[in-house]
Design an enzyme around this catalytic site. Structure first.
Site, PDB file in Angstrom:
ATOM      1  N   ARG A 181       0.787  -1.220   0.000  1.00  0.00           N
ATOM      2  CA  ARG A 181       0.000   0.000   0.000  1.00  0.00           C
ATOM      3  C   ARG A 181       0.827   1.282   0.000  1.00  0.00           C
ATOM      4  O   ARG A 181       0.578   2.169  -0.797  1.00  0.00           O
ATOM      5  CB  ARG A 181      -0.908  -0.002   1.242  1.00  0.00           C
ATOM      6  CG  ARG A 181      -1.956   1.084   1.231  1.00  0.00           C
ATOM      7  CD  ARG A 181      -2.741   1.115   2.544  1.00  0.00           C
ATOM      8  NE  ARG A 181      -3.242  -0.199   2.919  1.00  0.00           N
ATOM      9  CZ  ARG A 181      -3.831  -0.444   4.092  1.00  0.00           C
ATOM     10  NH1 ARG A 181      -3.957   0.515   4.990  1.00  0.00           N
ATOM     11  NH2 ARG A 181      -4.272  -1.659   4.378  1.00  0.00           N
TER      12      ARG A 181
ATOM     13  N   HIS B  54      -8.065  -3.639  -7.605  1.00  0.00           N
ATOM     14  CA  HIS B  54      -7.800  -2.920  -6.347  1.00  0.00           C
ATOM     15  C   HIS B  54      -9.103  -2.725  -5.558  1.00  0.00           C
ATOM     16  O   HIS B  54      -9.697  -1.644  -5.590  1.00  0.00           O
ATOM     17  CB  HIS B  54      -7.158  -1.560  -6.669  1.00  0.00           C
ATOM     18  CG  HIS B  54      -6.487  -0.911  -5.491  1.00  0.00           C
ATOM     19  ND1 HIS B  54      -5.265  -1.324  -5.001  1.00  0.00           N
ATOM     20  CD2 HIS B  54      -6.861   0.123  -4.698  1.00  0.00           C
ATOM     21  CE1 HIS B  54      -4.908  -0.577  -3.987  1.00  0.00           C
ATOM     22  NE2 HIS B  54      -5.870   0.308  -3.772  1.00  0.00           N
TER      23      HIS B  54
ATOM     24  N   TYR C 219     -17.733  13.662 -13.058  1.00  0.00           N
ATOM     25  CA  TYR C 219     -17.643  14.893 -13.844  1.00  0.00           C
ATOM     26  C   TYR C 219     -16.318  15.024 -14.599  1.00  0.00           C
ATOM     27  O   TYR C 219     -16.184  15.908 -15.440  1.00  0.00           O
ATOM     28  CB  TYR C 219     -17.802  16.118 -12.942  1.00  0.00           C
ATOM     29  CG  TYR C 219     -19.148  16.197 -12.266  1.00  0.00           C
ATOM     30  CD1 TYR C 219     -20.338  16.202 -13.003  1.00  0.00           C
ATOM     31  CD2 TYR C 219     -19.239  16.263 -10.882  1.00  0.00           C
ATOM     32  CE1 TYR C 219     -21.564  16.271 -12.377  1.00  0.00           C
ATOM     33  CE2 TYR C 219     -20.473  16.341 -10.242  1.00  0.00           C
ATOM     34  CZ  TYR C 219     -21.634  16.340 -10.996  1.00  0.00           C
ATOM     35  OH  TYR C 219     -22.843  16.406 -10.378  1.00  0.00           O
TER      36      TYR C 219
END
Length: 883
Positions: free
Chosen positions: A43, A89, A133
């Protein structure tokens, strides 16, 4: 009721046989280590080979798999995030989108890996728009990280649910870890790698290929230092060198700004990871709180072309001081370099050379595996082409064989020589084509039988054979393998490298408190009860002699002014006291107050004892970097000594001994000399003596000194002055009652030490005892302060030039009961040329004065050998003479 349980428990049997005893601390320790390593490797830390964390690698691979390349249209970010989360993931869409957005920010990444369309955040700290968006696709340079991933160049591993496979690392055609940097916090460790210039990193990598034994210093000839996407300046190179050599360091980064027209500061580049909006807000808060002074307005004029923050200054504000205040609090930050990355799955802190060496090892593996893959493909193709060429050479037999076969499979078998085809009972020629060759021959079209097609097949075969030879050369010779890596790196440099954005500036040290204080000349006032303050010199304009002056300080009842002197706010001053102690203090450490303020108790600044007063002040700028200068001290009882300035280098906050005093004696004055000066001692009853300083041998701080002048009766020393004949023209004497005079230095003939001396000034009840004596020159200004706090500033040329044995003229008009407390000389601008008419002009000015002061009358010529026989008995005011 029956039971399956045994009648008697047997230890180590049944389920108990599978139970193991473990110490809880050991189990907790191992479990935490497993968790920490999972966080570290899966990570938080980047891989040294491709410079990516798992989330970034998975995003880019998902885009590669989906065909979202620089040559396609943008794809909705939510689509990319969804595919990444669903296939590779499964840790939440917000974490994936945050990583995607950062790779699209040109103020976060030196070379963005994602080409974003829409609002992906700003340097003002604005968050990206929602993923529905925005749109994204790979940036051009990202292809270089994924290049040849389909050629077995890297290992693949199963994804989280074993449905797909994902790369454990990307091929990475350039050293992305250094180029784009990385930051992350793991368990018990963190990484913070700054971005660098692509061209510099590639040059260093190429240098390492050719010089595997090179040093970090050699690589720094190419990698100058971090190159931040926001530009700015790195202060000094030592921290960068340390970071590259050890893997850790603290690099100071300073904003780029300039002072325009002395009334505004314009900021055009900010330190890396600085929030511009928050920066402006903090500056405004500091201005409102009074922590930063001199700012009138603050505007953000930034646009798409770049950053422009304008700081408007107040009229009269010192731009240098405001700049230093901004630097101390806002315009400079520290980037803590921690070059920590995963090497073979383990975290390691790497030097610059180790980082590039690990990348090169990875790249050699990638190119070798790619070459092996391409070699296998080329050999397969050559094998097919060999079969086709053989078939063309035996085209009639091949055609007959195929025509006379019952089926396609029989034709392939005949071409492989597994069965014999016959025509009219006669067997056809047999062949030994491989299975792949037979498949291609059977699938050949008639058009390929033309001579042109045959030539093309022959040409392709030759090209493939040359390719095979080249690949074998690369695989058998490491220098050829490195040459391929170098060539590819240089191609990437030519295509993507750009100019440095971050510059280097000289490290002049951190901004100190002194830098935040405007450098200006100030007047410092000290009282007998140890109140001290400073005021701007500009508050005291020059006046003609004989005036009352203006208020210089308010006094506590019973208190009196003891000394006044002029010094710059940035000067280090040595404060000598009547007890023979010396203290050190910066002028700006003295509180600045108004003329009507009392001041601050000096015991808060200097560790003075009861009854201890400041009697002399020496400016350290006069002795800075000078080892051949001396501090010459005189006491009230006429003792004098010289001590090298080397003995005053380390002055404690509690002070140190400057001289030893006899009981009842006090240190009166201190002068800086260089071993080449004449000294003039003056007494309160008007006597003086001039002798060369080499008559006083250098002594230590604890010495008492030798006698400088022989005193008569109750007379005491008033001061000492050094003669520099290049700049000093006169001896200026001031008395307690406000009288003063100038006398040509030539009138003070040199004598031997410890004599009675000559008359310096005529003293009586009218003008009072001598308060101070100074050597002065053209351009000097006289600061006279009275015990009641009045202060007057007068050019020394306004004081009449007369002989030694005179009373002088009024310099300061004192009120009843007041007296001159202290005198200091300040050189405003000393002329290099002597005005031949200066004396005549000064005397004409004095003659024109009608303020009621006594006119100066010179004594007749006196035989200096008869000095001491002169009296003032029977003389009336204004009628000076000699018997």
């Amino acid at each position: 009721m029956s039971s399956d349980a045994p009648d008697e428990f047997e230890p180590g049997s049944g389920i108990a046989a599978t139970v193991e005893n473990a110490r809880i601390e050991q189990e907790m320790e191992q479990s935490y280590i497993d968790y920490a390593m999972s966080v570290i490797a899966g990570r938080a830390l980047p891989d040294v080979r491709d410079g990516l964390k798992p989330v970034h690698r998975r995003i880019l691979y998902a885009m590669h798999e989906a065909g979202v390349t620089p040559r396609t249209s943008h794809r909705k970010s939510s689509s990319i995030v969804g595919e990444t989360m669903g296939d590779y993931h499964p840790h939440g869409d917000s974490a994936i989108y945050d990583a995607l957005a950062r790779m699209a920010q040109d103020f976060s990444m030196r070379y963005p890996l994602v080409d974003g369309q829409g609002n992906f955040g700003s340097i003002d700290g604005d968050p990206p728009a929602a993923m529905r968006y925005t749109e994204a696709r790979m940036d051009s340079i990202t292809q270089e990280l994924l290049a040849d991933i389909d050629k077995d160049t890297v290992d693949f591993q199963p994804n989280y649910d074993d449905r797909k496979r994902e790369p454990s690392v990307l091929p990475a055609s350039f050293p992305n870890l250094l180029v784009n940097g990385s930051s992350g916090i793991a368990v018990g460790m963190s990484t913070n790698i700054p971005p660098h210039n692509l061209g510099e990193v590639i040059d260093a990598t190429v240098h390492l290929i050719h010089n595997p034994d090179c040093t970090v210093e050699d690589l720094m000839e190419h990698v100058k230092g971090p190159d931040f996407p926001t530009g700015a300046n790195i202060v000094g190179r030592n921290a960068v060198h340390k970071a590259y050599k050890t893997g850790r360091g603290r690099v100071r980064v300073r904003a780029e700004f300039e002072v325009e027209d002395d009334d505004r500061i314009v900021i055009t580049e900010l330190p890396y990871q600085t929030n511009k909006a928050r920066l402006i807000e903090r500056i405004a808060d500091n201005v409102n709180e009074g922590k930063i002074e001199g700012i009138r307005d603050l505007r953000d004029e930034s646009d798409r072309d770049g950053i422009r923050v304008v700081v408007e200054l107040k009229r009269g504000a010192n731009a240098e001081v405001v700049k230093n205040q901004l630097l101390e609090h806002h315009l400079e930050s520290t980037f803590g370099v921690i070059n920590l990355a995963l090497v073979d799955g383990q975290p390691r802190v790497l030097t610059l050379k180790e980082t590039l060496a690990e990348y090169l090892d990875h790249r050699r593996t990638v190119v070798r595996r790619r070459s092996e893959y391409e070699l296998a493909e080329a050999e397969d193709r050559a094998h097919i082409l060999e079969g086709r060429l053989t078939a063309l050479d035996n085209i009639d037999a091949v055609v007959e064989t195929i025509r006379n076969s019952e089926s396609r499979d029989d034709a392939k078998a005949a071409l492989r020589g597994e069965q014999v085809a016959e025509v009219d009972g006669e067997p056809l020629p047999t062949f030994e084509f491989s299975e792949d060759q037979a498949d291609h021959i059977v699938a050949m079209q008639l058009g390929s039988l033309t001579s042109m097609e045959a030539a093309e097949i022959q040409s392709e075969y030759e090209d493939v054979q040359a390719r095979i030879d080249r690949l074998n050369e690369i695989l058998s010779d490491t220098s050829e393998l490195d040459a391929v890596i170098e060539e590819e790196l240089l191609d990437i440099k030519d295509q993507y490298a750009d100019e440095r954005r971050t510059s280097f500036i000289e490290d002049t040290g951190n901004v100190t408190h002194e830098d935040l204080i405007a450098e200006e000349d100030t007047v410092v006032v000290v009282t007998e009860e140890d109140y001290i303050k400073r005021m701007s010199l500009d508050r005291f304009r020059a006046q003609r002699r004989g005036g009352k002056g203006i208020i210089g300080t308010e006094l506590k009842e019973g208190d009196r002014v003891s000394s006044v002197f002029v010094a710059s706010t940035h000067d280090y001053l040595l404060y000598f006291t009547n007890h023979g102690q010396v203290y050190q203090l910066k002028t700006y450490q003295i509180p600045e107050m108004s003329r009507t303020a009392r001041g601050k108790s000096a015991v808060n600044l200097l560790d003075l004892d009861d009854g201890e007063e400041i009697t002399a002040v020496v400016n350290c700028t006069d002795i800075e970097d000078e080892t051949d200068k001396f501090l010459t001290m005189v006491t009230r009882e006429g003792y004098i000594k010289r001590t090298s300035v080397d003995n005053f280098q380390n002055i404690l906050s509690t002070g140190i001994i400057a001289t030893t005093l006899d009981e009842g004696d006090e240190l009166e004055d201190v002068e800086v000399t260089d071993g080449e000066r004449d000294l003039i001692l003056a007494t309160r009853e008007g006597m003086s003596i001039r002798f060369h300083e080499d008559e006083v041998r250098p002594m230590g701080r604890s010495a008492r000194g030798v006698r400088g002048i022989k005193l008569e009766g109750d007379d005491t020393v008033a001061g000492v002055a050094a003669v520099d004949e290049e700049i000093h023209n006169w001896v200026l004497t001031v008395t307690k009652n406000g009288y003063g005079k100038r006398t040509d230095i030539e009138n003070y003939r040199p004598q031997s030490r410890n004599g009675k001396g000559l008359i310096d000034i005529k003293t009586n009840e009218r003008n009072g005892p001598v308060c101070a004596m100074e050597t002065v020159g053209y351009g000097d200004h006289l600061f006279v302060m009275s015990s009641d706090g009045q202060i007057v500033r007068t050019p020394v040329e306004d004081v009449s030039t007369v002989g030694r044995n005179t009373m002088g003229v009024i310099v300061m008009d004192l009120d009843a009961g007041d007296a001159v407390a202290s005198v200091d000389v300040y050189n405003e601008e000393r002329s290099t040329a002597v005005d031949a008419d200066a004396d005549a002009d000064a005397e004409a000015d004095d003659d024109a004065e009608t303020d009621g002061e006594a006119d100066t009358v010179e004594l007749e010529e006196i035989d200096e050998d008869d000095v001491g026989d002169i009296t003032t008995e029977g003389l009336e005011d204004g009628e000076l003479g000699a018997e």
